[in-house]
Design an enzyme around this catalytic site. Structure first.
Site, PDB file in Angstrom:
ATOM      1  N   GLY A  34       0.833  -1.207   0.000  1.00  0.00           N
ATOM      2  CA  GLY A  34       0.000   0.000   0.000  1.00  0.00           C
ATOM      3  C   GLY A  34       0.863   1.251   0.000  1.00  0.00           C
ATOM      4  O   GLY A  34       2.094   1.168   0.111  1.00  0.00           O
ATOM      5  N   ASP A  35       0.219   2.402  -0.187  1.00  0.00           N
ATOM      6  CA  ASP A  35       0.911   3.704  -0.190  1.00  0.00           C
ATOM      7  C   ASP A  35       1.985   3.809  -1.270  1.00  0.00           C
ATOM      8  O   ASP A  35       2.998   4.488  -1.102  1.00  0.00           O
ATOM      9  CB  ASP A  35       1.545   3.988   1.189  1.00  0.00           C
ATOM     10  CG  ASP A  35       0.516   3.972   2.290  1.00  0.00           C
ATOM     11  OD1 ASP A  35      -0.613   4.435   2.047  1.00  0.00           O
ATOM     12  OD2 ASP A  35       0.827   3.476   3.388  1.00  0.00           O
ATOM     13  N   ARG A  72      -2.094   9.293  -6.668  1.00  0.00           N
ATOM     14  CA  ARG A  72      -1.324  10.177  -7.536  1.00  0.00           C
ATOM     15  C   ARG A  72      -1.425   9.718  -9.004  1.00  0.00           C
ATOM     16  O   ARG A  72      -1.605  10.528  -9.910  1.00  0.00           O
ATOM     17  CB  ARG A  72       0.121  10.131  -7.024  1.00  0.00           C
ATOM     18  CG  ARG A  72       1.088  10.952  -7.725  1.00  0.00           C
ATOM     19  CD  ARG A  72       1.986  10.140  -8.608  1.00  0.00           C
ATOM     20  NE  ARG A  72       2.941  11.054  -9.225  1.00  0.00           N
ATOM     21  CZ  ARG A  72       2.618  11.884 -10.213  1.00  0.00           C
ATOM     22  NH1 ARG A  72       1.392  11.919 -10.701  1.00  0.00           N
ATOM     23  NH2 ARG A  72       3.521  12.682 -10.731  1.00  0.00           N
ATOM     24  N   ALA A 107      -8.275   4.096   3.595  1.00  0.00           N
ATOM     25  CA  ALA A 107      -7.289   4.439   2.568  1.00  0.00           C
ATOM     26  C   ALA A 107      -6.789   5.851   2.790  1.00  0.00           C
ATOM     27  O   ALA A 107      -7.457   6.677   3.395  1.00  0.00           O
ATOM     28  CB  ALA A 107      -7.927   4.350   1.180  1.00  0.00           C
ATOM     29  N   GLY A 108      -5.599   6.110   2.290  1.00  0.00           N
ATOM     30  CA  GLY A 108      -5.080   7.474   2.256  1.00  0.00           C
ATOM     31  C   GLY A 108      -4.435   7.648   0.898  1.00  0.00           C
ATOM     32  O   GLY A 108      -3.309   7.219   0.698  1.00  0.00           O
ATOM     33  N   HIS A 109      -5.171   8.191  -0.044  1.00  0.00           N
ATOM     34  CA  HIS A 109      -4.649   8.380  -1.397  1.00  0.00           C
ATOM     35  C   HIS A 109      -4.334   9.860  -1.574  1.00  0.00           C
ATOM     36  O   HIS A 109      -5.242  10.685  -1.669  1.00  0.00           O
ATOM     37  CB  HIS A 109      -5.672   7.907  -2.439  1.00  0.00           C
ATOM     38  CG  HIS A 109      -5.888   6.426  -2.432  1.00  0.00           C
ATOM     39  ND1 HIS A 109      -6.777   5.788  -3.264  1.00  0.00           N
ATOM     40  CD2 HIS A 109      -5.303   5.445  -1.704  1.00  0.00           C
ATOM     41  CE1 HIS A 109      -6.737   4.475  -3.032  1.00  0.00           C
ATOM     42  NE2 HIS A 109      -5.856   4.251  -2.083  1.00  0.00           N
ATOM     43  N   GLY A 152      -1.067   9.270  10.186  1.00  0.00           N
ATOM     44  CA  GLY A 152       0.106  10.020  10.618  1.00  0.00           C
ATOM     45  C   GLY A 152       1.191   9.135  11.206  1.00  0.00           C
ATOM     46  O   GLY A 152       2.241   9.597  11.636  1.00  0.00           O
ATOM     47  N   PRO A 165       4.397   6.821  11.605  1.00  0.00           N
ATOM     48  CA  PRO A 165       5.614   6.657  10.802  1.00  0.00           C
ATOM     49  C   PRO A 165       5.548   5.309  10.095  1.00  0.00           C
ATOM     50  O   PRO A 165       5.211   4.291  10.701  1.00  0.00           O
ATOM     51  CB  PRO A 165       6.743   6.647  11.842  1.00  0.00           C
ATOM     52  CG  PRO A 165       6.137   6.925  13.154  1.00  0.00           C
ATOM     53  CD  PRO A 165       4.647   6.858  13.043  1.00  0.00           C
ATOM     54  N   SER A 183       7.552   8.276 -11.740  1.00  0.00           N
ATOM     55  CA  SER A 183       7.132   9.485 -11.049  1.00  0.00           C
ATOM     56  C   SER A 183       8.318  10.038 -10.258  1.00  0.00           C
ATOM     57  O   SER A 183       9.010   9.303  -9.556  1.00  0.00           O
ATOM     58  CB  SER A 183       5.961   9.144 -10.117  1.00  0.00           C
ATOM     59  OG  SER A 183       5.630  10.248  -9.321  1.00  0.00           O
TER      60      SER A 183
END
Ligand code: GDP
Ligand code: MG
Length: 436
Positions: free
Chosen positions: A12-13, A18, A39-41, A303, A305, A413
């Site tokens: 993930g991530d 993006r 999710a954190g997109h 948030g 780490p 990217s």
């Protein structure tokens, strides 16, 4: 017409949001087909910087229809908050550009509680849940103990159904966990505050997609998390509770007959992993600290780490295979610019043996990384827009990965912003469409 799925190849991530935001101008429809508001997109474009949780990453493009498919964990509370947040920042979200499947099941308020209660009970054996209720939600969905979003249109039946579920769930909450029970008054408030506002977005998205397909429209399917978190093929039990694979896209989206033309697997130029579970290539100490800082590896949702390490060829090859990726988008190559030598996890050592086959979850606990090094380029490449302009060492790193992973790297990217991307041969003209 083309149907493309954008998936994560690793934990993930990887930068799926993006990539979806970048590629969306080639598509008419974007569908989120699994997972939930955990999710954190991250998307950075002319409208600002956004972390999307449940909304599809196509919401920034005018004319694109965004769909939340039947496969998602539809959390009305978080969804409504997310819609309000985006609206307050000038992103138009209306029933014209957002369609929510009436067949999506609702994540109920007690799912979040149950998630947190179970993680607390597990203590140091916890799964590393984001506590968004995803695991209890999917368990209940498969037990047929939740509510379909479309039921919001039938108030009387909805209340009867919720009352039955509440009585059942309270047994677990009070007797197993010793927690407070839910009441119908609490559910009434939840319906009023969060369900009624999202009700106008509900529709038969299956029909909408079928029509789009018949009209030859292009559909982009957006996944959450990555192959190694897939419920069936991931690092069990440290997976998510849904299928993160491209193969699930037609079902979770609501278009079971869709043929998939292209699977773009997003791979990060190094590895990161949020939460618990085996992460063989993990770096520690100063090495990890530097990479985490360079890549700003802190969870977009939590948030937290992120654990980091070099790119892992064993896990990535496995991810590509189970995703059936036809192309790779390699992200965050710019982040490695500070390294003199770039570590790569090429194989795993399991006892006396070395393997390049991703092991069964139980075996994973015993695996250790075999690391080799490539030359670094030690400069800032974030302004580079063509492959030939990359420093030789950076090109070599990309070509090395392409060969080792046996999959074409179509996009590289080099920054978080929409335009910070290199489209390799043939992709540029196709993808450009006024973006570059
Ligand atoms: P997702 O969950 O797969 O969409 O990925 P996330 O958004 O959680 O994590 C990717 C992070 O990397 C985000 O903070 C992005 O803004 C950032 N990002 C994506 N691509 C690049 C890139 O090429 N370079 C840099 N420096 N950051 C990137
Ligand atoms: Mg993320």
């Amino acid at each position: 017409m083309s149907n493309c799925v954008i998936v994560g190849i690793n934990w993930g991530d990887e930068g799926k949001g993006r990539m979806v935001d970048f590629l969306t101008d080639r598509y008419d429809v974007v569908v989120r087909y699994q997972g939930g508001g955990n999710a954190g997109h991250t998307v950075i474009n002319e409208k600002g910087k956004f972390a999307l949780h449940l909304l599809p990453s196509g919401v920034f493009r005018r004319g694109v229809v965004n769909v939340l498919g039947n496969g998602v964990a539809l959390d009305p509370e978080n969804l409504w908050k997310e819609i309000l947040e985006l609206k307050s920042r000038g992103v138009g979200i209306t029933p014209d550009n957002l369609k929510i499947s009436e067949r999506a099941a609702l994540l109920l308020p007690w799912h979040r509680d149950q998630d947190a209660l179970e993680e607390a009970r597990l203590a140091d054996k916890k799964y590393g849940s984001t506590k968004q209720g995803i695991a209890p939600f999917y368990s209940d969905k498969y037990q047929k103990k939740t509510v379909l979003a479309g039921e919001l249109r039938y108030p009387e039946e909805l209340r009867r159904h919720l009352k039955e579920l509440l009585e059942w769930k309270n047994l677990t909450l009070t007797k197993v966990y010793g927690a407070a029970p839910y009441t119908m008054e609490m559910m009434e408030a939840w319906i009023r505050e969060y369900c009624e506002p999202v009700a106008p977005f509900l529709c038969n998205t299956g029909e909408i997609l079928k029509t789009a397909q018949a009209e030859g429209k292009s559909i982009l399917f957006e996944a959450q998390l990555g192959a190694l978190r897939d419920l069936d093929f991931g690092i069990c039990p440290y997976t998510t509770s849904s299928n993160t694979l491209a193969a699930y896209a037609p079902i979770g989206a609501g278009l079971p007959t869709a043929g998939i033309d292209e699977v773009i697997g997003v791979v990060k130029a190094y590895s990161s992993c949020v939460g618990e579970g085996p992460f063989i290539c993990e770096s520690f100490g100063e090495e990890a600290e530097k990479l985490r800082e360079a890549g700003a590896e802190y969870g977009a949702k939590t948030g937290r780490p992120r654990r980091v390490g070099p790119v892992d060829l064993v896990a990535t090859r496995y991810g590509i295979a189970v995703q059936g990726a036809s192309k790779i988008a390699l992200t965050k190559l710019d982040v490695l610019g500070y390294l003199e030598k770039i570590p790569v996890c090429v194989r795993y050592r399991t006892g006396k043996e070395e393997t390049d086959i991703f092991p069964f979850p139980t075996e994973l606990e015993k695996a250790e990384p075999v690391i080799e090094y490539l030359d670094g380029w030690q400069c800032d490449i974030s302004g580079v827009r063509s492959f030939d302009e990359l420093p030789e060492a950076a090109r070599n790193y990309v070509l090395y990965l392409e060969q080792a992973l046996d999959c074409p790297i179509a996009y590289v990217s080099v920054g978080a912003e929409r335009e910070s991307i290199i489209c390799r041969s043939g992709e540029r003209e196709e993808a450009a469409g006024g973006v570059l």
